[in-house]
Enzyme design. Structure first.
Site, PDB file in Angstrom:
ATOM      1  NE  ARG A  64      -1.055   1.925   3.731  1.00 36.50           N
ATOM      2  CZ  ARG A  64       0.386   1.991   3.928  1.00 36.50           C
ATOM      3  NH1 ARG A  64       1.425   1.774   4.440  1.00 36.50           N
ATOM      4  NH2 ARG A  64       0.552   3.234   4.545  1.00 36.50           N
ATOM      5  N   GLY A  65       0.169   2.577  -0.219  1.00 33.27           N
ATOM      6  CA  GLY A  65       1.065   3.768  -0.444  1.00 33.27           C
ATOM      7  C   GLY A  65       1.190   3.790  -1.798  1.00 33.27           C
ATOM      8  CB  ALA A  66      -0.044   7.311  -3.807  1.00 32.11           C
ATOM      9  NE  ARG A  98      -6.765   0.312  -2.268  1.00 38.97           N
ATOM     10  CZ  ARG A  98      -5.747   1.411  -1.156  1.00 38.97           C
ATOM     11  NH1 ARG A  98      -4.835   0.883  -0.697  1.00 38.97           N
ATOM     12  NH2 ARG A  98      -6.549   2.230  -0.375  1.00 38.97           N
ATOM     13  CD  GLN A 212      -4.384   1.827   7.256  1.00 38.39           C
ATOM     14  OE1 GLN A 212      -4.900   2.384   8.037  1.00 38.39           O
ATOM     15  NE2 GLN A 212      -4.214   1.999   5.889  1.00 38.39           N
ATOM     16  CG  ASP A 253      -3.439   7.283  -1.390  1.00 38.97           C
ATOM     17  OD1 ASP A 253      -3.329   6.440  -1.929  1.00 38.97           O
ATOM     18  OD2 ASP A 253      -2.952   8.293   0.118  1.00 38.97           O
ATOM     19  CG  ASN A 263      -3.442  11.435   2.688  1.00 39.46           C
ATOM     20  OD1 ASN A 263      -2.520  10.600   2.367  1.00 39.46           O
ATOM     21  ND2 ASN A 263      -3.002  11.241   3.979  1.00 39.46           N
ATOM     22  CE  LYS A 264      -7.531   4.907   6.447  1.00 38.54           C
ATOM     23  NZ  LYS A 264      -8.002   3.474   5.653  1.00 38.54           N
TER      24      LYS A 264
END
Length: 380
Positions: A64-66, A98, A212, A253, A263-264
């Protein structure tokens, strides 16, 4: 197909097991991931032998993570090519795994175009596969270099906005080495401040519903010896009210052409709190996260995650009973609202830090100039 094997976390340098790597065992090439769903209790690598396994790893948040998703997408295309699968079919599946993180489709496209260009030159499938792999490795290296430059630009910005050091930085979700080919985005800036003796305290939002922050950011911060404290997301307001936050640093993201930042989920409330309390709200992301083809925040597709991520708590190695494999915390049949991201409008963003420099104030013009591209152009 994916296999797992455990690795000891003892006596490791802060970097630990790399978040992603390409390997070529006798059985054939594979993409190897540090399974982030198993942290912090164990460091386990997930071995993907085909693109479909990598798609599942992306969807399950094992990777995960852009920025890292872009690298994973590129390696996934190279893997399909090297193993003789349909590259375009694999690329389509990977890019759609995603929807919000634009880096994923950018990375897929770079490797796919390298593969196509090789074939167009009349080269063999093996040479085309090598071209795709070279593109993935180049993206991996570029992201590591971008991470280092973002840390430099971000630290310089903190010094300008908050002279004197002793920064108390609040961060959300995870933006360190686990999301990058290097040391990360926002957390890389905080780490640079730590190494410069300028970080007094890192405030770590636990980041519901998947934790996270608690599982990953706290894990990274501890390994680097950073002074940090973990807090529930809804405790952030009390920190601001007490004057205990000097700056907010988050990743992204997708950044739209007008500077809106996806973003998250939970990032937007922090931006509102920061504005009310006159605290800088800084976004750190590589230019591959900027999508000038998405005109504004309303045009960003926000991924909706399964409800069980809210109605259950995931705890590695703990007994489970819920439909999603976690510990139920809500009545059976409870409906849940679970967007993976929220969108912060540009007027609440103090600055966007990229490897190319800093955009502040955040406007369509400043962002386009920073990226060196006309407004309306899509990356890739």
């Amino acid at each position: 197909m994916a296999d797992q094997y455990a690795q000891s976390g003892e006596d490791k340098q802060p970097a630990g097991i790399p978040a992603i790597r390409w390997d070529e065992p006798p059985e054939g090439p594979v993409v190897v991931l540090l399974d982030q769903t198993r942290l912090p209790s164990e460091e386990v690598e997930l071995v993907c032998t085909d693109a479909s396994a990598l798609v599942e790893a992306i969807r399950s948040l094992a990777v995960r993570g852009a920025p890292l998703l872009g690298i994973a997408g590129a390696y996934g295309v190279a893997l399909a090519a090297a193993r003789g699968f349909d590259v375009d079919e694999a690329a389509l599946a990977l890019a759609g795994a995603r929807p919000t993180a634009v880096n994923l489709s950018v990375g897929v496209r770079r490797a796919q175009e390298a593969h196509q260009a090789s074939l167009a030159r009349g080269e063999s499938p093996e040479q085309a596969a090598q071209a795709a792999l070279a593109a993935a490795r180049t993206l991996h290296r570029e992201d590591a270099e971008a991470s280092a430059r973002m840390a430099e630009h971000g630290l310089r910005l903190l010094e300008e906005l908050l002279p004197g050091g002793g920064h108390r930085i609040l961060t959300h979700c995870n933006t360190g080495a686990l999301v990058s080919g290097g040391e990360g985005t926002a957390l890389a800036v905080a780490l640079a401040a730590h190494r410069a003796g300028q970080l007094r305290r890192l405030w770590v939002d636990e980041t519901r519903p998947l934790l996270q922050g608690a599982r990953l950011t706290a894990w990274e911060a501890a390994r680097h010896g950073m002074a940090y404290s973990l807090l529930t997301d809804n405790a952030a307001g009390s920190l601001f009210a007490a004057g205990e936050v000097d700056a907010v640093l988050i990743g992204a993201d997708r950044i739209a052409a007008d500077g809106s930042v996806a973003n998250k989920v939970g990032s937007y409330p922090l931006a509102v709190l920061a504005r009310y309390h006159h605290v800088p709200f800084i976004v750190v992301a590589p230019v591959t996260t900027v999508d000038l083809g998405t005109p504004d925040g309303a045009s960003i597709e926000v991924e909706q995650r399964p409800g069980y991520e809210v109605t259950e708590i995931s705890a590695p190695q703990a007994p489970v009973a819920g439909a999603g494999g976690g510990i139920p915390v809500a009545p059976l049949g409870a409906q849940a609202y679970n967007p993976a991201f929220d969108v912060t409008p540009p007027e609440l963003v103090t600055a966007i830090v990229t490897e190319a420099g800093v955009a502040s104030p955040v406007t369509a013009k400043s962002l386009a100039e920073l990226c060196g591209r006309p407004v309306g152009e899509r990356l890739g």
